[in-house]
Motif scaffolding. Structure first.
Motif, mmCIF file in Angstrom:
data_model
loop_
_atom_site.group_PDB
_atom_site.id
_atom_site.type_symbol
_atom_site.label_atom_id
_atom_site.label_comp_id
_atom_site.label_asym_id
_atom_site.label_seq_id
_atom_site.Cartn_x
_atom_site.Cartn_y
_atom_site.Cartn_z
ATOM 1 N N LEU A 122 0.803 -1.222 0.000
ATOM 2 C CA LEU A 122 0.000 0.000 0.000
ATOM 3 C C LEU A 122 0.838 1.275 0.000
ATOM 4 C CD1 LEU A 122 -2.710 -1.286 2.465
ATOM 5 C CD2 LEU A 122 -3.119 -0.607 0.083
ATOM 6 N N LEU A 128 -0.394 3.989 -5.822
ATOM 7 C CA LEU A 128 -1.620 3.681 -5.076
ATOM 8 C C LEU A 128 -2.029 4.817 -4.145
ATOM 9 C CD1 LEU A 128 -1.039 -0.080 -4.155
ATOM 10 C CD2 LEU A 128 -2.323 0.898 -6.071
ATOM 11 N N ILE A 154 -5.911 7.549 -6.111
ATOM 12 C CA ILE A 154 -6.716 6.570 -6.869
ATOM 13 C C ILE A 154 -8.204 6.896 -6.801
ATOM 14 C CG2 ILE A 154 -5.035 4.691 -6.666
ATOM 15 C CD1 ILE A 154 -6.632 3.663 -4.264
ATOM 16 N N ALA A 165 -10.953 -1.137 -8.042
ATOM 17 C CA ALA A 165 -9.948 -2.148 -7.715
ATOM 18 C C ALA A 165 -10.632 -3.501 -7.555
ATOM 19 C CB ALA A 165 -9.220 -1.773 -6.431
ATOM 20 N N LEU A 169 -7.793 1.036 0.248
ATOM 21 C CA LEU A 169 -8.118 1.542 -1.090
ATOM 22 C C LEU A 169 -9.458 2.274 -1.080
ATOM 23 C CD1 LEU A 169 -7.036 -1.508 -3.293
ATOM 24 C CD2 LEU A 169 -5.749 0.591 -2.857
ATOM 25 N N ARG A 218 -9.082 5.656 0.302
ATOM 26 C CA ARG A 218 -8.387 6.558 -0.628
ATOM 27 C C ARG A 218 -9.257 6.934 -1.825
ATOM 28 N NH1 ARG A 218 -2.365 3.611 -0.582
ATOM 29 N NH2 ARG A 218 -1.922 4.067 1.618
ATOM 30 N N ALA A 271 -11.184 4.672 -3.913
ATOM 31 C CA ALA A 271 -11.420 3.672 -4.953
ATOM 32 C C ALA A 271 -12.673 2.866 -4.628
ATOM 33 C CB ALA A 271 -10.220 2.741 -5.084
ATOM 34 N N VAL A 316 -14.051 -0.806 -4.498
ATOM 35 C CA VAL A 316 -13.366 -2.090 -4.331
ATOM 36 C C VAL A 316 -14.334 -3.258 -4.499
ATOM 37 C CG1 VAL A 316 -12.070 -3.546 -2.719
ATOM 38 C CG2 VAL A 316 -11.620 -1.075 -2.814
#
Length: 246
Positions: A116, A121, A124, A129, A145, A148, A150, A152
Motif C-alpha cells: 500500500l 496507489l 486513486i 480495484a 483503497l 483513498r 477507490a 473495491v
C-alpha cells in the motif's frame, strides 16, 4: 535442531527438501490445503466491469493459479488495459509468467502494509480495484483503497481448508522426533496449531519451541499465545525462511 514446516503443499515440501540438502532435520506438516473459491465462476464477468487503468490485485500465487485457470476455461486472457499489482515478488512473477502483463509489487516485505506504500496507489480517487484473494484473510488492502477513494470489489478465487489431524497423536509424534523449531507463515495456521495440540503437550513442548514467523504482526500474535523464542524472517518466501533457519 529439528524443524516442523507447517506451510501448505508444495511450498512446505520444497522447503523441507532444501533444509535436508543442507543437513538439517526437517519435516513437512501442512495445516491447510486449497480448493476453488466460490466466486471463481464470476471472474470473467468481473473483468468486464473494469475500465482501462482500473486495478487488479493478487494477494498470493494461489490467487494467480486459480484465476488463470478460470480465465482459460472461459477462453479469456488477462486484459492488457488494466494495471496489475501483487503482494510481493513471487506473486508478481507468477502473474507475469502466466499473463505476460507488467506487474507492480513492493521491493520489500511481502505484506499488505508495504504494498500500500507504492506511489501509484496514493491518488486513486474514482478508480475501481478488483482484489483476487482466498476466503477470509485480512481486509487491510480493501479498506485502505476504499478510504483513498477507490471502489473495491473482491473475488474469492480459492479457499483455504483446514486439514484434519488427531492433535494428541501428532503432538506425540513431533515431540518424540525432537521437533524444537516451528515454521509458521500465517496467523490462521498459528491459531490452528495452538488449538490442535492438547494442553498437556502445549505447555510441556509446543510453547517451548522456537517459532519462525514472517512478519512482526505474526510475532506479536505468537507472543500473545505464549511463545517466547520468536524469530522474524525477512520475507515470506522459502528463500527468506531458509536464511532464517540456517
Amino acid at each position: 535442531m529439528s524443524i516442523l514446516v507447517t506451510r501448505p503443499s508444495p511450498d512446505g515440501e520444497a522447503l523441507v527438501s532444501r533444509l535436508r540438502t543442507q543437513g538439517k532435520v526437517a519435516w513437512s506438516f501442512p495445516l491447510i490445503e486449497f480448493a476453488p473459491g466460490n466466486d471463481l465462476p464470476q471472474l470473467p464477468a468481473l473483468f468486464d466491469t473494469l475500465q482501462p487503468d482500473d486495478m487488479v490485485f493478487m494477494v498470493s500465487r494461489h490467487a494467480v493459479q486459480y484465476a488463470h485457470a478460470a480465465l482459460q476455461r472461459a477462453g479469456r486472457d488477462w486484459p492488457a488495459s488494466l494495471r496489475y499489482f501483487a503482494i510481493g515478488r513471487s506473486t508478481a512473477l507468477a502473474l507475469h509468467q502466466t499473463s505476460g502483463r507488467q506487474v507492480s509489487y513492493p521491493h520489500g516485505r511481502e505484506i499488505s502494509e508495504v504494498l500500500l506504500q507504492l506511489p501509484e496507489l496514493q491518488n486513486i480517487i474514482g478508480t475501481t480495484a478488483l482484489i483476487l484473494r482466498g476466503n477470509g484473510g485480512r481486509e487491510l488492502i480493501g479498506e485502505t483503497l476504499t478510504a483513498r477513494g477507490a471502489s473495491v470489489t473482491f473475488c474469492e478465487c480459492y479457499q483455504r481448508c483446514e486439514k484434519v489431524y488427531d492433535g494428541a497423536q501428532e503432538a506425540h509424534r513431533w515431540q518424540a522426533r525432537g521437533v524444537d523449531t516451528l515454521v509458521m507463515t500465517s496467523g490462521e495456521m498459528l491459531h490452528q496449531l495452538f488449538i490442535l495440540v492438547p494442553e498437556w503437550y502445549r505447555t510441556r513442548w509446543l510453547l517451548h519451541c522456537k517459532v519462525i514467523v514472517v512478519s512482526e504482526r505474526l510475532a506479536d500474535l505468537a507472543r500473545e499465545l505464549g511463545w517466547q523464542d520468536i524469530q522474524v524472517a525477512d520475507n515470506a518466501d522459502n528463500d527468506a525462511l531458509l536464511r532464517a533457519l540456517l
